[in-house]
Design a protein around this motif. Structure first.
Motif, mmCIF file in Angstrom:
data_model
loop_
_atom_site.group_PDB
_atom_site.id
_atom_site.type_symbol
_atom_site.label_atom_id
_atom_site.label_comp_id
_atom_site.label_asym_id
_atom_site.label_seq_id
_atom_site.Cartn_x
_atom_site.Cartn_y
_atom_site.Cartn_z
ATOM 1 N N ASN B 47 42.502 35.851 31.621
ATOM 2 C CA ASN B 47 41.567 35.485 32.684
ATOM 3 C C ASN B 47 41.397 36.599 33.705
ATOM 4 O O ASN B 47 40.336 36.749 34.308
ATOM 5 C CB ASN B 47 42.016 34.200 33.374
ATOM 6 N N LEU B 50 39.049 39.039 32.286
ATOM 7 C CA LEU B 50 37.666 38.552 32.332
ATOM 8 C C LEU B 50 37.179 38.353 33.762
ATOM 9 O O LEU B 50 36.055 37.909 33.980
ATOM 10 C CB LEU B 50 37.563 37.229 31.580
ATOM 11 N N ASP B 51 38.055 38.609 34.735
ATOM 12 C CA ASP B 51 37.742 38.400 36.147
ATOM 13 C C ASP B 51 37.478 36.924 36.485
ATOM 14 O O ASP B 51 36.819 36.609 37.459
ATOM 15 C CB ASP B 51 36.543 39.258 36.593
ATOM 16 N N PHE B 52 38.011 36.029 35.674
ATOM 17 C CA PHE B 52 37.991 34.611 36.077
ATOM 18 C C PHE B 52 39.024 34.415 37.179
ATOM 19 O O PHE B 52 38.887 33.548 38.020
ATOM 20 C CB PHE B 52 38.377 33.688 34.910
ATOM 21 N N ALA B 53 40.078 35.212 37.120
ATOM 22 C CA ALA B 53 41.132 35.132 38.131
ATOM 23 C C ALA B 53 41.389 36.536 38.667
ATOM 24 O O ALA B 53 41.186 37.522 37.963
ATOM 25 C CB ALA B 53 42.404 34.539 37.526
ATOM 26 N N LYS B 54 41.793 36.602 39.919
ATOM 27 C CA LYS B 54 42.075 37.891 40.551
ATOM 28 C C LYS B 54 43.580 38.138 40.502
ATOM 29 O O LYS B 54 44.352 37.244 40.819
ATOM 30 C CB LYS B 54 41.617 37.887 42.016
ATOM 31 N N VAL B 80 33.964 37.842 23.747
ATOM 32 C CA VAL B 80 35.025 37.022 24.328
ATOM 33 C C VAL B 80 35.028 35.610 23.759
ATOM 34 O O VAL B 80 33.984 34.990 23.599
ATOM 35 C CB VAL B 80 34.833 36.926 25.860
ATOM 36 N N PRO B 82 36.928 32.633 25.315
ATOM 37 C CA PRO B 82 37.854 32.279 26.388
ATOM 38 C C PRO B 82 38.562 30.945 26.110
ATOM 39 O O PRO B 82 38.242 30.272 25.132
ATOM 40 C CB PRO B 82 36.944 32.155 27.602
ATOM 41 N N GLY B 84 39.509 27.105 27.678
ATOM 42 C CA GLY B 84 39.060 26.155 28.687
ATOM 43 C C GLY B 84 37.567 26.165 28.938
ATOM 44 O O GLY B 84 37.109 25.700 29.971
#
Lengths: 271, 305
Positions: B47, B50-54, B80, B82, B84
């Motif tokens: 994540n 993928l920059d879903f999370a920092k 990708v 991913p 979820g």
């Protein structure tokens, strides 16, 4: 440009939904009804023009447009975030800004198109058969109304960015609507009544209080319309109550909520 | 240039640490398996890619592009799958592939060819919201394949697939790797990793505890020999006695009187001799090469499944 991809997809997706159509039809019907009734309210000797119609139309739109704007916007991002399809878009070379911009253009565009279309017909209803068309002021009014709609879809989308479930977005969106549109008016009226009862004022709020009371988008919309478009109306009071200041505040509303919500959304963990 | 470059990546949620100073390099062209039990932090790492999370600390790059600062550019060359996700409501399978084609400007790709390749061409015109989990997984793999990406980033790709589907997935990954793509995928199912990966990384409680080739991991296990011994009786003290022999790494009882011992090659005879001296008869004796699963248990102290 990926935001165009999002926008196109969102338009074809949203415009086919019955809930969207009902909301947009409400705005259109209210506008047309205003255009139909207005000539009947004007005394015989006065002139019926599209410019004087504007202030009248504001009264019809300041409640309905906010409600429709919020309802159009609140689910735009959060419903995809909640289901997980947002992750699928963001897995592609599509940024969070693209998603936001695409949704904003789409939802605002739908409302604006409805407003432009129905105001055009309403204008015709006002002009035909005895009225006159003041084209330029009326065009200005159409743009202003579309921007007023954009403020409220923007607030709806801002709400959508701030929370993680659609349910919370609905609650927050409706709360904002109630506070700014329903409660605001009630509080302002109660306040001016109370001050009058106490003998402090003679029915009119003092200028600084008027300024605060006038911060709400609907009141700004009215003040700008009265100041710039309707020749029968005038804006008076201190300099900070002028239509120019109102226009600046109007722009703040246009970009402020969405900008702040985006700042938060851009740094949030989505999963 | 490296496909993935992670430097000192940490991620904290409140007081819990999901990733603890992970350093990882995935070279261009390799197939890398990212292994770990559920909750080890595999998805958190992906994540962040993928920059879903920092990340709380550190940085990650894909082909030299920072995943947080220039996320879109980083994902331009990446396919990708991913974790979820859900499919997009009201879009058909084919429209999903077309969406990926437009976003990647891969206009010479035929959506039906992609759907054919992942085995759901028959369902091209159906709404993807009606797909089974396995079909959705194939569809999103298809979206990932659009535009011949240089890196495939797949989070638990075989989730929801039946054994046939998992085998097809492996075949596609092999084909993509032969085309020149780098493959990075996470899994808690070990056979799959063993079957396709050049190198594996094992993540445990947010820490990268091992990164090596499968052979390398075997070697670091001390020759990687596993003995399966069936004894005529298993005394309480037997396991402890064997554990004291030089070269023995783990001893476990796996049935009535069967024990599994992992040890160096040289220790094998010592074990049999020691048992003989203790008066225990060895009824059956076989050696196996340590599987990745054994190593996995060795490293993480838990079964992967």
């Amino acid at each position: 440009m990926s935001w165009q991809l999002i926008a196109r997809q969102d338009v074809s997706d949203t415009a086919t939904q019955r809930s969207t159509r009902v909301l947009l039809a409400l705005v259109a019907m209210a506008t047309l009804l205003a255009g139909y009734i207005y000539p009947l309210t004007v005394p015989e000797e006065a002139a019926t023009t599209t410019a004087t119609f504007s202030t009248y139309a504001v009264g019809w739109l300041t409640t309905l447009v906010p409600l429709v704007g919020v309802l159009l916007g609140y689910g735009s991002v959060v419903s995809e975030r909640e289901s997980g399809s947002l992750l699928l878009s963001l897995s592609l070379p599509i940024s969070r800004e693209d998603v936001l911009l695409g949704k904003y253009v789409s939802r605002t565009g739908l409302l604006a198109a409805t407003i432009v279309g129905s105001l055009a017909i309403a204008g015709w209803l006002v002009v035909y058969p005895f009225g006159t068309l003041d084209l330029l002021p009326y065009l200005g009014f159409v743009v202003l109304t579309a921007l007023f709609g954009a403020i409220w879809t923007g607030i709806g989308i801002a709400v959508s960015l701030l929370v993680s479930t659609k349910r919370r977005a609905l609650v927050l969106g409706v709360t904002v609507f109630f506070l700014l549109v329903i409660v605001w008016d009630t509080v302002v009226q109660a306040l001016s009544l109370a001050l009058e009862e106490l003998g402090i004022t003679d029915g009119e709020l003092p200028d600084p209080l008027q300024f605060v009371a006038g911060l709400e988008p609907g009141r700004l919309f009215r003040r700008i319309t009265e100041g710039f478009i309707d020749p029968n109306a005038a804006v008076d009071g201190a300099w900070y109550l002028s239509e120019w200041i109102a226009l600046v505040l109007f722009v703040v509303w246009l970009v402020g909520p969405l900008g702040l919500a985006y700042l938060r959304f851009s740094g949030v963990d989505l999963s | 240039m490296n496909a993935i470059d992670a430097t000192n990546v940490s991620k904290h949620y409140g007081s819990t640490t999901a990733l603890d100073r992970v350093d990882l390099t995935v070279e261009e062209g390799e197939t890398f398996g990212f292994l770990g039990p559920n909750g080890a932090g595999k998805s958190t790492f992906i994540n962040i890619l993928l920059d879903f999370a920092k990340p709380s600390d550190g940085q990650v790059e894909i082909f030299g592009t920072d995943c947080q600062r220039d996320g879109v550019d980083a994902r331009e060359r990446v396919g990708v799958l991913p974790e979820g996700y859900s499919v997009i409501e009201r879009l058909t399978g084919r429209q999903h592939i077309e969406y990926a084609i437009r976003s990647k400007d891969a206009h010479d790709t035929n959506p039906l060819d992609i759907l054919d390749r992942v085995g759901i061409r028959d369902a091209a015109g159906r709404k993807a919201s009606g797909y089974s989990k396995g079909m959705a997984q194939r569809l999103v793999l298809g979206m990932a394949l659009v535009g011949e990406p240089d890196l495939l980033l797949l989070d638990e790709p075989s989730t929801g697939l039946d054994p046939n589907g998992a085998a097809e997935m492996r075949r596609i990954l092999r084909e993509e790797n032969e085309r020149g793509a780098t493959i990075f995928f996470s899994s808690h199912i070990l056979e799959q990793v063993e079957a396709v990966c050049d190198r594996v990384g094992i993540l445990q409680n947010g820490e990268l505890v091992a990164v090596d080739t499968i052979e390398g991991l075997r070697e670091s296990m001390g020759g990687g020999t596993k003995l399966v011994l069936t004894l005529d009786e298993l005394r309480d003290s037997t396991l402890a006695e064997i554990e004291t022999i030089d070269g023995v790494e783990t001893v476990a009882s796996v049935g009535d009187s069967t024990i599994e011992v992992t040890c160096t090659n040289d220790a094998k005879m010592d074990i049999v001799v020691a048992l003989h001296q203790a008066g225990i008869e060895v009824m059956n004796f076989k050696t196996e090469e340590a599987s990745l699963e054994d190593m996995f248990i060795e490293y993480t102290g838990s079964r992967g499944r």
